[in-house]
Enzyme design. Sequence first.
Site, short mmCIF file in Angstrom:
data_model
loop_
_atom_site.label_atom_id
_atom_site.label_comp_id
_atom_site.label_asym_id
_atom_site.label_seq_id
_atom_site.Cartn_x
_atom_site.Cartn_y
_atom_site.Cartn_z
N LYS A 41 1.31 -1.19 0.49
CA LYS A 41 0.00 0.09 -0.12
C LYS A 41 0.77 1.35 0.17
O LYS A 41 2.15 2.17 0.82
CB LYS A 41 -0.89 -0.35 1.40
CG LYS A 41 -1.99 1.22 1.18
CD LYS A 41 -3.16 1.02 2.78
CE LYS A 41 -3.79 -0.26 2.08
NZ LYS A 41 -5.38 0.16 2.33
N ASP A 135 -12.03 2.11 12.13
CA ASP A 135 -12.84 2.05 10.98
C ASP A 135 -12.84 0.37 10.13
O ASP A 135 -13.12 0.22 9.25
CB ASP A 135 -11.39 2.69 10.26
CG ASP A 135 -12.16 3.66 8.66
OD1 ASP A 135 -12.97 3.03 8.81
OD2 ASP A 135 -11.13 3.00 7.72
#
Length: 740
Positions: A41, A135
């Site tokens: 990422k 999250d």
Amino acid sequence: MLEIGTILGDRYEILELIGSGGMADVYKAKCHKLNRFVAIKVLKSEFSSDSVFVGKFKAEAQAAAGLMHPNIVNVYDVGEEGRMYYFVMELVEGITLKHYIEKKIRLTAKEAVSIAIQVSMGIEAAHNNGIIHRDIKPQNIIISKEGKVKVADFGIAKAATSNTVTSHAMGSVHYTSPEQARGGYSDAKSDIYSIGITLFEMVTGHVPFDGETTVAVAIKHIQEEMPSPRVYVPDVPISVERIIAKCCQKNPDRRYANVGQLIRDLKHSLTNPDEDFVVISEPASEGGTKNISDNEKREIRQQMQGGIIPAAPPERISEGEQRIRRDDYFDDNDDFEDVFGIRNPRKQVREEPVSSRSNKPDGKKKKKPDRKKQPDRKARPSYRDDDYYEDGLDDDVDPKMEKAVTILLVAAAIIITIIAIVIIGKVFGAFSGSPFSDDSEELTIETSSGRVTVPNVVGMTVAEASDALTQAGLTAKATYKESTVYDKDYIESQDIEGGTEVESGTVLNLVVSSGKIVGVTVPDVVGMTEAEAKVMLDSEGFTMQKQLQDSDTVEKGKVISQSPLGATTAAKGSAVAVVISSGQNVETVSMPDLSNMTEEEARVVIEEEGLTIGTVAEEESDTVEKGKVISQTPAAGGTVDKGAAVNIRISLGKKTKTYSCSVSVGSPANIMAGSEAIIVLMSPGGEELARFQTTSFPYTVSKSGITDISSGVVTITYLSAEGTWETTSPTAVTFTEEGE
């Protein structure tokens, strides 16, 4: 975007772009050092250019890299290449839970609970290591091709929120807790709320709160009652409905105390879905003021004084979060006066009559302070920040405030002294109990600055390890777990190897034995599906070893047997051999073509192929010769199970037409009265079809079942009046086809 073939960190080769989000692009890459595929990422430029964010992100990603759990997408590495920052994580082949829900519209309660158990187990592992996700949503949950559920993006939301990026911008507000929606401090119970919302979406196919804007959705999380999933899906089991309700309570205190309790109820629901066993605590009395505990008051004092004794490591609680926590505690709360001895500046004061507000006790009008003489706002201490106080206090230094601060400083000094005495007493055994008396309890030791060598404390007792770490000038955080090797209170492992040189005061994570593993009960998974058996065994700490076996009695995909047997005991963490049914072991053959064979020939072929003869029927056919096979079932060319029955139809040849006649015959003209006459029915070719005798006329000639002839003739032989035998000329007769 990175070009295909780019090498990062001299080991990761970029192979392809596999995803893109608001914060980063995700690439599939190959690690040439360990010869494995990974996901990388890479932060987008708008985040990479913020050095403060990058620092916090790296710290959080490094913390997440310490998590190793089968239900977590593990982070392997964090790196940078120029101004580009990235982290390397486990590559999971599969789809997100969001996509999975969209494909299936909604999940069954059993499947949803099974997924929720795996998600919760991953979250529990993170919480046990001091990491809050913040999250949780279906987009961050991946279901692998093997059916394993993994939670992704640990630590990212924390890094973002601590850099003043709201969680609403980072993730979907549809899954955020009320305290997060208010901008308040979030903890493990915020994750529990998000798990509840995710479970709601799994069983119903959509989120409970929706709106045109994120603000509208956030307000609904804060103000509106949580709808029952049964409003959308009436057959949702009562236990699932109650679990969702408890997870999604507005007041965090009414939710599950920890994820472990949630997992316990989810497992119970898996086996007894219709049992109403979930207990939700009663709400606090209406209008009452919540009392703040002594620990909370002490924590607030510390934060208001700049963190004299931090309740958590500095990197875990940002200044903004500290201010938010202060606001949450003191907004219209009488406990402000109890803690600081002054009026809560955020508390609304009831307006008094004009006469009492406009005059001093001596009757003189109160003079307003001169705003031009106020001190520079920048010179204010942090706790007088305008962001915190909203009511416009007088900016002159209040003597009461000075007195309160002095009292607080003295109290803080006393607290520091008490804590130091307790810690020293624990280290030297002056107090009963272990210095690592609770899971994840931090042992803080005063250390000198500089670099020190980490001692190897594996195999030592807690007391011995405490002495060794104290002498080395290090801090330890202990987690208690059952051990297969060490007795209770012996150190089983440490995250930094002995002999490593580190900064003085570095925190070591130690795993301390809570006792040797004893046999635990093996769950009975016989009759469950493979997925259900795996969830059940994983949840109890066992690993599943799968074997396939044919079965004529057990449905394909379900457990035939297990070893060790259910309800017996085995070491926690050991493997359980599970035999899964692959269905019946049936050999198949290709169906031969039997057409135009005689019945005997067809029987021979059927038996040679390992099949059996079924029914044999006959029927007429204009195309197939008599005695030959017209048709067969199953049809030729297909695949059939060996031993299956084959039905055949044999031809009777062409269809034979039959006719009948019924005609009245009159008396010949010169017949001798009363004499006997012979009537003959013949074919046109002269073949006799029937013969009748009579002495009276008229006589009806009737005949049926005449084959293949549609007409004929009738003659009468009789004795005439002259005494001679005479025969009449043939009289034509038309036959009628039978069956019409």
